[in-house]
Enzyme design. Structure first.
Site, short mmCIF file in Angstrom:
data_model
loop_
_atom_site.label_atom_id
_atom_site.label_comp_id
_atom_site.label_asym_id
_atom_site.label_seq_id
_atom_site.Cartn_x
_atom_site.Cartn_y
_atom_site.Cartn_z
N SER A 183 -5.80 14.38 -7.63
CA SER A 183 -4.51 15.00 -7.91
C SER A 183 -4.56 16.06 -9.00
O SER A 183 -3.77 16.99 -8.99
CB SER A 183 -3.49 13.93 -8.27
OG SER A 183 -3.92 13.19 -9.40
N HIS A 211 -1.84 13.23 -1.98
CA HIS A 211 -1.87 14.69 -1.80
C HIS A 211 -2.51 15.09 -0.47
O HIS A 211 -2.78 16.27 -0.24
CB HIS A 211 -2.59 15.35 -2.97
CG HIS A 211 -1.91 15.13 -4.27
ND1 HIS A 211 -0.91 15.95 -4.75
CD2 HIS A 211 -2.04 14.14 -5.19
CE1 HIS A 211 -0.48 15.48 -5.90
NE2 HIS A 211 -1.15 14.39 -6.20
N LYS A 242 5.82 13.53 -1.96
CA LYS A 242 5.16 14.83 -2.13
C LYS A 242 5.43 15.67 -0.88
O LYS A 242 6.53 16.17 -0.73
CB LYS A 242 3.71 14.61 -2.50
CG LYS A 242 3.66 14.12 -3.96
CD LYS A 242 2.37 13.66 -4.49
CE LYS A 242 2.59 13.24 -5.95
NZ LYS A 242 1.65 12.23 -6.43
C1 LIG Z 1 1.89 11.08 -7.31
C2 LIG Z 1 0.79 10.15 -7.07
C3 LIG Z 1 1.02 8.78 -6.92
C4 LIG Z 1 2.37 8.16 -7.18
O1 LIG Z 1 3.27 8.43 -6.17
P1 LIG Z 1 4.82 8.35 -6.49
O2 LIG Z 1 5.47 8.18 -5.18
O3 LIG Z 1 5.18 9.62 -7.18
O4 LIG Z 1 5.03 7.18 -7.40
C5 LIG Z 1 -0.03 7.96 -6.60
N1 LIG Z 1 -1.28 8.46 -6.44
C6 LIG Z 1 -1.54 9.77 -6.60
C7 LIG Z 1 -2.93 10.26 -6.39
C8 LIG Z 1 -0.53 10.65 -6.93
O5 LIG Z 1 -0.79 11.94 -7.12
#
Ligand SMILES: *Cc1c(COP(=O)(O)O)cnc(C)c1O
Length: 397
Positions: A183, A211, A242
């Site tokens: 990320s 992602h 996302k």
């Molecule tokens: C954003 C993210 C999460 C968390 O997801 P949310 O739905 O925002 O809680 C978990 N793992 C990775 C790699 C992320 O980038």
């Protein structure tokens, strides 16, 4: 004795300020998108995870509104009690179809999906091996589980093998956990090799597609598809927040896995079901991902063009006073590593003055400070050009 048991808070904050690590929130006014308004200023947005631009898609909004009108705003209880709607099931079936797995189970967030799944799958007698650059939620899950948690060097399969060789036999179950797309770096994990090692050492694999989902793979299924690993046994975790433009998380895998989690994951059992609006928006987003590959193509062509142009600029700025290095990236996350937190914060500030929103990411989130640029399918060519001009300018300072 007149000492203040909370006095350390102020001291801690002062230390954060001094180290240029202090962080604060900044409100966006109005709609999410490639362009946003922030405190009266219009900014081209290179700081969001809304890769496909779906957070402002009218179809997702219409689905969310319809769900509120049908079911109300809250789901009113945990899924096993009053909190389950047919809508949740439809979303889980749609995610499983996108992922090509038996089934899926949705959690309140991606963070909770990782925490809940890992803590349910492993415990004291077990071993978790994680990439050192894994997301905080994977690390927290490993810690909370009570298992022996060890990191392997980023993407280093020889190190992972060495840890398996030394430690695997001393533990009951073993779980290898990794981001699929890292990320804060934008590179991919070597998933085929991880799966081979896992098979050789009788280990489970959990891959975090936060992602990847909607972004990678011909069908938008994620990095697992992109890396040719669809159908291999693994546990896929992800977020609805996302590319899917909503809120929530999921675990996708075998029917036994999801059945087990419904019975054994406190992070799913003892929390309120996803809200009807979030559920319906995510379901609409999964349909868009499947039906509109052109969004993914636009995103990828933006990422390819931007990386090429950026490398050209960096090559001609070899003598610049600010040294920025592009980190290897195979995703729409493109990072420029800089010499210090202070320099990166100043660069981000300068870009902001030019109407460009690029996040400054610093330790302890990452080992080295960097500008983190995320591209969207809805960025237009002039947006990319504006950022390239901005970056040239900060390099020339
Ligand atoms: C954003 C993210 C999460 C968390 O997801 P949310 O739905 O925002 O809680 C978990 N793992 C990775 C790699 C992320 O980038």
């Amino acid at each position: 004795m007149g000492t203040n048991p909370y006095g350390w808070l102020d001291k801690s904050l002062t230390a954060l300020h001094r180290a240029h690590r202090y962080r604060s929130v900044q409100p966006i006014d109005g709609m999410a998108g490639a362009m946003v308004q922030r405190q009266g200023q219009t900014l081209v947005n290179f700081a969001s995870n809304d890769y496909l631009g779906l957070a402002s898609d009218s179809r997702l909004a219409a689905a969310a509104i319809a769900a509120i009108q049908t079911y109300g705003t809250g789901s009113t209880g945990s899924r096993l009690l009053s909190g389950h709607r047919q809508l949740h099931r439809e979303l889980e079936v749609a995610i499983a179809a996108l992922k090509g797995t038996d089934d899926a189970i949705v959690f309140s967030s991606g963070y909770l999906a990782n925490l809940g799944a890992i803590a349910a799958l492993v415990g004291n007698p077990d071993l978790v091996l994680g990439d050192e650059y894994n997301h905080s939620s994977l690390r927290s899950g490993s810690r909370v589980s009570g298992a022996t948690a060890l990191d392997y060097r980023h993407g280093d399969m020889a190190h992972l093998k060495e840890l398996l060789e030394i430690h695997r036999d001393r533990h009951r179950r073993c779980l290898i956990a990794t981001d699929s797309v890292f990320s804060m770096d934008g590179d991919l994990c070597p998933l085929p090799d991880i799966l081979d090692l896992a098979a050789a050492y009788d280990a489970m694999v959990l891959v975090d597609e936060a992602h990847g989902t909607g972004v990678l793979g011909a069908r938008g299924s994620g990095a697992v598809e992109h890396l040719g690993c669809a159908g291999r046994p693994l546990i896929a975790v992800g977020t609805l927040s996302k590319a899917l433009g909503s809120l929530g998380g999921y675990v996708a895998g075998s029917a036994a896995l999801t059945d087990f989690l419904r019975n054994r994951a406190p992070g799913w059992i003892y929390t309120t079901g996803l809200s009807p609006a979030d559920t319906a928006a995510a379901l609409a987003a999964v349909h868009v991902v499947r039906q509109e590959p052109q969004r993914r193509q636009a995103l990828w062509s933006n990422a390819t063009i931007f990386r090429q142009q950026l490398d050209r600029i960096l090559a001609s700025a070899k003598a610049a006073s600010l040294q920025l290095r592009r980190l290897p990236s195979e995703s729409p996350i493109i990072c420029l590593e800089g010499p210090s937190a202070e320099a990166i914060v100043a660069a981000s500030q300068r870009l902001q003055e030019m109407g460009l929103w690029v996040a400054a990411v610093r330790p302890p989130t990452v080992p080295t400070s960097r500008l983190r640029i995320t591209l969207m399918a809805t960025h237009q060519r002039p947006h990319l050009e504006q950022l390239l001009v901005g970056l040239e300018e900060i390099l020339a300072l």
